[in-house]
Scaffold this motif. Structure first.
Motif, short mmCIF file in Angstrom:
data_model
loop_
_atom_site.label_atom_id
_atom_site.label_comp_id
_atom_site.label_asym_id
_atom_site.label_seq_id
_atom_site.Cartn_x
_atom_site.Cartn_y
_atom_site.Cartn_z
N PHE A 292 -16.34 -34.07 5.41
CA PHE A 292 -15.00 -33.81 4.90
C PHE A 292 -14.15 -33.11 5.96
N LEU A 293 -14.74 -32.13 6.64
CA LEU A 293 -13.98 -31.42 7.66
C LEU A 293 -13.52 -32.36 8.77
N GLN A 294 -14.33 -33.36 9.08
CA GLN A 294 -13.96 -34.31 10.14
C GLN A 294 -12.97 -35.36 9.63
N GLN A 295 -13.29 -35.99 8.50
CA GLN A 295 -12.53 -37.16 8.06
C GLN A 295 -11.25 -36.81 7.32
N VAL A 296 -11.23 -35.67 6.66
CA VAL A 296 -10.05 -35.31 5.85
C VAL A 296 -9.27 -34.17 6.49
N ALA A 297 -9.99 -33.10 6.89
CA ALA A 297 -9.30 -31.96 7.48
C ALA A 297 -8.93 -32.20 8.93
N GLY A 298 -9.54 -33.22 9.56
CA GLY A 298 -9.18 -33.57 10.92
C GLY A 298 -9.84 -32.74 12.00
N TYR A 299 -10.94 -32.06 11.67
CA TYR A 299 -11.64 -31.27 12.67
C TYR A 299 -12.40 -32.18 13.64
N PRO A 300 -12.44 -31.85 14.93
CA PRO A 300 -13.36 -32.55 15.84
C PRO A 300 -14.80 -32.30 15.40
N ALA A 301 -15.70 -33.19 15.79
CA ALA A 301 -17.10 -33.08 15.36
C ALA A 301 -17.71 -31.74 15.75
N THR A 302 -17.42 -31.27 16.97
CA THR A 302 -17.99 -29.99 17.43
C THR A 302 -17.48 -28.84 16.58
N LEU A 303 -16.19 -28.83 16.28
CA LEU A 303 -15.62 -27.74 15.49
C LEU A 303 -16.13 -27.78 14.05
N ALA A 304 -16.30 -28.98 13.51
CA ALA A 304 -16.86 -29.11 12.17
C ALA A 304 -18.28 -28.57 12.12
N GLY A 305 -19.06 -28.84 13.17
CA GLY A 305 -20.41 -28.30 13.23
C GLY A 305 -20.42 -26.79 13.32
N LEU A 306 -19.54 -26.23 14.15
CA LEU A 306 -19.45 -24.77 14.28
C LEU A 306 -18.98 -24.13 12.98
N ALA A 307 -18.12 -24.82 12.25
CA ALA A 307 -17.60 -24.27 10.99
C ALA A 307 -18.70 -24.10 9.95
N THR A 308 -19.73 -24.94 10.03
CA THR A 308 -20.82 -24.87 9.05
C THR A 308 -22.04 -24.14 9.63
N LEU A 309 -21.84 -23.37 10.69
CA LEU A 309 -22.93 -22.66 11.35
C LEU A 309 -23.42 -21.40 10.62
N PRO A 310 -22.57 -20.69 9.85
CA PRO A 310 -23.02 -19.44 9.24
C PRO A 310 -24.35 -19.50 8.48
N PRO A 311 -24.60 -20.53 7.64
CA PRO A 311 -25.91 -20.56 6.96
C PRO A 311 -27.08 -20.59 7.92
N ALA A 312 -26.95 -21.33 9.02
CA ALA A 312 -28.04 -21.38 9.99
C ALA A 312 -28.24 -20.02 10.66
N LEU A 313 -27.15 -19.32 10.95
CA LEU A 313 -27.26 -17.99 11.56
C LEU A 313 -27.95 -17.01 10.62
#
Length: 204
Positions: free
Chosen positions: A36-57
């Motif tokens: 959704f962040l990539q296709q709708v919000a227009g985030y680049p793939a790298t930024l979309a991945g970083l945006a969902t990083l908190p659970p992994a941290l």
């Protein structure tokens, strides 16, 4: 190859039921949010991945502490509260509207999901493997891992049915609702089935 008698052990059987629901949600929810962040919000793939990083941290830095607390207070508490926290996180993300505001609509939900994730996984592993005689820990671990992977694959296979032909805000909401329900089912299975072992497990 697989002693079916293992499933008569309460924590192993119920732990794998909880695993089915939890890992199906874990495969579905974060994937849809990232897409959704990539296709709708227009985030680049790298930024979309970083945006969902908190659970992994959270998993990296708090996993050991969570495992120690689960050992002290019992897996049932953490396997119940953890999916409830994750469900609350996905419920928060239902606030997403167009235009997307990541900081208020998504980040708080991702943080709650991360707390739920780190609370659940160590406790789940402990409950499943701790209920099995050491001589069968290898096959018990393999079964639990297979259950997790298969449930995730099935959830992703239904992604198109859940989201629809095109991912948008409504499709995201449907996927989040399904993920939320799966987390609630994982919490219910854990609360109903998981018990603190009273003695060292013996081979069935």
């Amino acid at each position: 190859m697989l002693p079916l008698s293992l499933f008569t052990i309460r924590n192993f059987g119920w732990g794998n039921i909880a695993t089915t629901f939890f890992y199906a949600a874990l495969a579905l929810g974060p994937l849809v949010v990232t897409l959704f962040l990539q296709q709708v919000a227009g985030y680049p793939a790298t930024l979309a991945g970083l945006a969902t990083l908190p659970p992994a941290l959270f998993s990296i830095f708090l996993g050991g502490t969570s495992g120690s607390l689960a050992g002290r207070f019992g897996s049932r508490l953490f396997m119940t509260v953890g999916p409830l926290l994750a469900a609350a996180g996905f419920a928060w993300m239902l606030l997403v509207r167009d235009p997307v505001d990541f900081w208020t609509q998504l980040l708080p939900g991702l943080l709650l999901f991360g707390l739920g994730l780190v609370a659940t996984v160590p406790a789940l592993t402990s409950a499943v493997l701790g209920s099995i005689p050491p001589s069968r820990n290898g096959i018990a671990s393999a079964v639990n891992n297979a259950v997790a992977r298969i449930s995730g694959l099935v959830a992703v296979a239904f992604l198109g049915v859940i989201v629809g032909p095109r991912l948008g805000v409504e499709g995201l909401h449907r996927a989040l609702l399904v993920t939320l329900v799966l987390m609630l089912l994982a919490a219910a299975a854990s609360f109903a089935g998981i018990r603190r072992p009273e003695s060292s497990p013996q081979a069935p």
